[in-house]
Design a protein around this motif. Structure first.
Motif, short mmCIF file in Angstrom:
data_model
loop_
_atom_site.label_atom_id
_atom_site.label_comp_id
_atom_site.label_asym_id
_atom_site.label_seq_id
_atom_site.Cartn_x
_atom_site.Cartn_y
_atom_site.Cartn_z
N ASP A 69 -44.09 10.70 8.35
CA ASP A 69 -45.07 11.08 7.33
C ASP A 69 -44.77 10.38 6.00
OD1 ASP A 69 -46.27 12.76 9.16
OD2 ASP A 69 -45.24 14.57 8.44
N LEU A 70 -43.51 10.31 5.64
CA LEU A 70 -43.12 9.65 4.39
C LEU A 70 -43.40 8.15 4.46
CD1 LEU A 70 -39.71 11.43 3.68
CD2 LEU A 70 -41.97 12.00 2.74
N ASP A 71 -43.14 7.58 5.63
CA ASP A 71 -43.37 6.15 5.83
C ASP A 71 -44.85 5.81 5.64
OD1 ASP A 71 -42.46 3.54 6.47
OD2 ASP A 71 -43.14 3.79 8.53
N LYS A 72 -45.71 6.61 6.25
CA LYS A 72 -47.16 6.40 6.12
C LYS A 72 -47.61 6.57 4.67
CE LYS A 72 -48.10 7.97 10.84
NZ LYS A 72 -48.67 9.07 11.66
N LEU A 73 -47.04 7.57 4.01
CA LEU A 73 -47.40 7.83 2.62
C LEU A 73 -47.08 6.63 1.73
CD1 LEU A 73 -48.25 9.92 0.39
CD2 LEU A 73 -45.82 10.55 0.28
N PRO A 126 -48.85 -1.19 -2.21
CA PRO A 126 -48.40 -2.57 -2.02
C PRO A 126 -46.91 -2.74 -2.32
CG PRO A 126 -49.63 -2.34 -4.08
CD PRO A 126 -49.80 -1.05 -3.34
N HIS A 127 -46.28 -3.63 -1.56
CA HIS A 127 -44.88 -4.03 -1.78
C HIS A 127 -43.87 -2.89 -1.58
CE1 HIS A 127 -46.71 -7.61 -3.45
NE2 HIS A 127 -47.30 -6.90 -4.40
N THR A 128 -44.30 -1.79 -0.97
CA THR A 128 -43.44 -0.61 -0.87
C THR A 128 -42.90 -0.45 0.55
OG1 THR A 128 -44.73 0.47 -2.60
CG2 THR A 128 -43.30 1.87 -1.28
N HIS A 129 -41.59 -0.21 0.65
CA HIS A 129 -40.94 -0.04 1.95
C HIS A 129 -40.13 1.25 1.97
CE1 HIS A 129 -42.00 -4.16 3.07
NE2 HIS A 129 -41.60 -4.53 1.86
N PHE A 130 -39.89 1.75 3.18
CA PHE A 130 -39.19 3.02 3.36
C PHE A 130 -38.10 2.86 4.41
CE2 PHE A 130 -39.03 7.30 5.48
CZ PHE A 130 -38.38 7.96 4.44
N ILE A 156 -24.70 2.26 10.98
CA ILE A 156 -25.19 2.22 12.37
C ILE A 156 -26.68 1.92 12.31
CG2 ILE A 156 -25.50 3.52 14.51
CD1 ILE A 156 -23.15 5.29 13.64
N ASP A 157 -27.10 0.80 12.86
CA ASP A 157 -28.51 0.39 12.81
C ASP A 157 -29.25 0.97 14.01
OD1 ASP A 157 -30.91 -0.86 12.20
OD2 ASP A 157 -30.34 -2.70 13.24
N LEU A 158 -30.35 1.68 13.75
CA LEU A 158 -31.15 2.31 14.80
C LEU A 158 -32.50 1.63 14.99
CD1 LEU A 158 -30.03 4.83 16.35
CD2 LEU A 158 -29.00 4.57 14.10
N GLY A 159 -32.72 0.47 14.39
CA GLY A 159 -33.95 -0.26 14.61
C GLY A 159 -35.03 0.05 13.59
N GLY A 160 -36.28 -0.31 13.94
CA GLY A 160 -37.38 -0.24 13.00
C GLY A 160 -38.09 1.10 12.91
N ASN A 161 -37.95 1.95 13.91
CA ASN A 161 -38.63 3.25 13.92
C ASN A 161 -37.90 4.21 12.98
OD1 ASN A 161 -39.63 5.81 14.49
ND2 ASN A 161 -39.79 5.46 16.68
N VAL A 162 -38.54 4.64 11.90
CA VAL A 162 -37.88 5.45 10.88
C VAL A 162 -37.46 6.83 11.39
CG1 VAL A 162 -38.97 4.29 8.93
CG2 VAL A 162 -40.10 6.29 9.98
N GLU A 163 -37.95 7.25 12.56
CA GLU A 163 -37.55 8.55 13.10
C GLU A 163 -36.18 8.52 13.78
OE1 GLU A 163 -40.35 10.52 15.57
OE2 GLU A 163 -42.04 10.24 14.21
N LYS A 164 -35.68 7.32 14.10
CA LYS A 164 -34.46 7.23 14.92
C LYS A 164 -33.21 7.67 14.17
CE LYS A 164 -36.50 5.80 18.62
NZ LYS A 164 -36.64 6.72 19.79
#
Length: 356
Positions: free
Chosen positions: A140-144, A149-153, A197-205
């Protein structure tokens, strides 16, 4: 945006990303929101780590006295206090958040969104959520944020107690935009933690791994509490059982929480408050139910935490409490009461008499 001066070769193996590009013309401005039991130490260590290389860390906390305390500790060369969340968002390129629960996180990020709508970013801006939250909230935060523009989570929950935050030995999970993670990882290690620890691109991981880890810890604490209580009730003594644990299972978590239980060190202002433990237990039980993956150890731990909080609240009402906030290690109170012992004072009860 990157600031590659903040990572020494000695710590390169702790970060699963290549070194970021050379910094741009303008120095990176970092901000921090939430100066609680963990956030205060994290912000302090961040500010100390790059005070000679980057502008002062901009901090915001709802209770302004905590921001002023950090400013007094480190000085204006390392810390700048933001008066509003709008100021934090507008002035910073990277904003870390460390907050109490999902409702507070959602409220703060809604305020961030209002600030972004009022003043849309013209360059990259990264938000890094380090709290323990339910995984779907991360989406939800990612979508928000991605609507601007130019914003990443990036989700970046941390493993470790306040003592670990103080000593910068936290383990950091991370998921989200790859370039953003690279920027953040080289800010956090070794300043705040010892490993990413890198869990990839899915922010839920990353939030999911955090819940799994906390579930393991609370299940361990439940077994530890039961074992120490049985040791006391059997006449062996909880200290003797604890000494055995240190000999045959000397895991840092067992040793640290065992010490709290044996010595009744239940002050939640310097540990992990029991309300936070119950919140995490609820999250883990919800996750396990949604995935059809039973976790009875967590169910038992949840029951003990609820029972312990009820006992402590009864003391608060009576005015007999020793601590205004109790640590989640106090969950041993549930096992003690079930065994006929005093919940919070291990010196009362059976008393161990050695038979020679």
């Amino acid at each position: 945006m990157a600031n590659n001066l903040l990572q020494s070769p000695a710590h390169a193996s702790a970060v699963p990303f290549s070194r970021p590009p050379t910094p741009g013309v303008h120095p990176l401005q970092v901000g921090f929101c939430g100066l609680g039991a963990m956030g205060y130490f994290m912000a302090r260590n961040l500010a100390n780590s790059f005070k000679s290389q980057l502008p002062p860390l901009i901090v915001y906390n709802r209770t302004v006295s905590k921001s002023q305390k950090l400013l007094a500790e480190l000085g204006a060369s390392a810390v700048k206090v933001a008066d509003t969340l709008d100021q934090l968002v507008t002035e910073c390129d990277v904003i870390f958040t460390n907050l109490a629960n999902d409702a507070v996180v959602m409220n703060i990020y809604n305020e961030f969104a209002k600030a972004l709508a009022h003043s849309p970013p013209t360059k990259v801006k990264i938000f890094v959520e380090t709290s323990t939250i339910y995984p779907t909230l991360a989406s939800d935060l990612d979508k928000l944020l991605l609507s601007f523009p130019h914003t990443h989570f990036v989700t970046s929950p941390i493993f470790g107690p306040p003592k670990g935050a103080d000593s910068a030995t936290l383990v950091i999970a991370m998921s989200g935009d790859y370039r953003s993670k690279k920027e953040i990882a080289f800010l956090l290690v070794p300043a705040v933690g010892r490993k990413v620890i890198d869990l990839g691109g899915n922010v839920e991981k990353a939030p999911t791994l955090k819940l799994i880890g906390n579930g393991m810890i609370m299940g361990m604490n439940e077994l530890l509490a039961e074992t120490l209580t049985l040791g006391e009730k059997s006449g062996i003594g909880q200290q003797t059982v604890y000494n055995l644990i240190k000999e045959i299972m000397p895991a840092p978590g067992l040793v640290a929480y065992g010490n709290k239980m044996v010595n009744d060190l239940f002050d939640g202002t310097v540990g992990f408050a029991i309300d936070g433990g119950i919140k995490d237990a609820n999250h883990i039980r919800r996750l396990s139910a949604e995935l059809n993956c039973p976790m009875p150890a967590v169910d038992n731990a949840h029951r003990s935490l609820i029972s312990t909080r009820a006992m402590h609240q009864a003391q608060v009402v009576a005015g007999t409490q020793q601590w205004d906030i109790i640590d989640w290690s106090a969950s041993i109170a549930s096992s003690r009461v079930a065994a006929g012992l005093d919940p919070f004072d291990s010196k009362k009860g059976t008393g161990v008499i050695r038979e020679d």
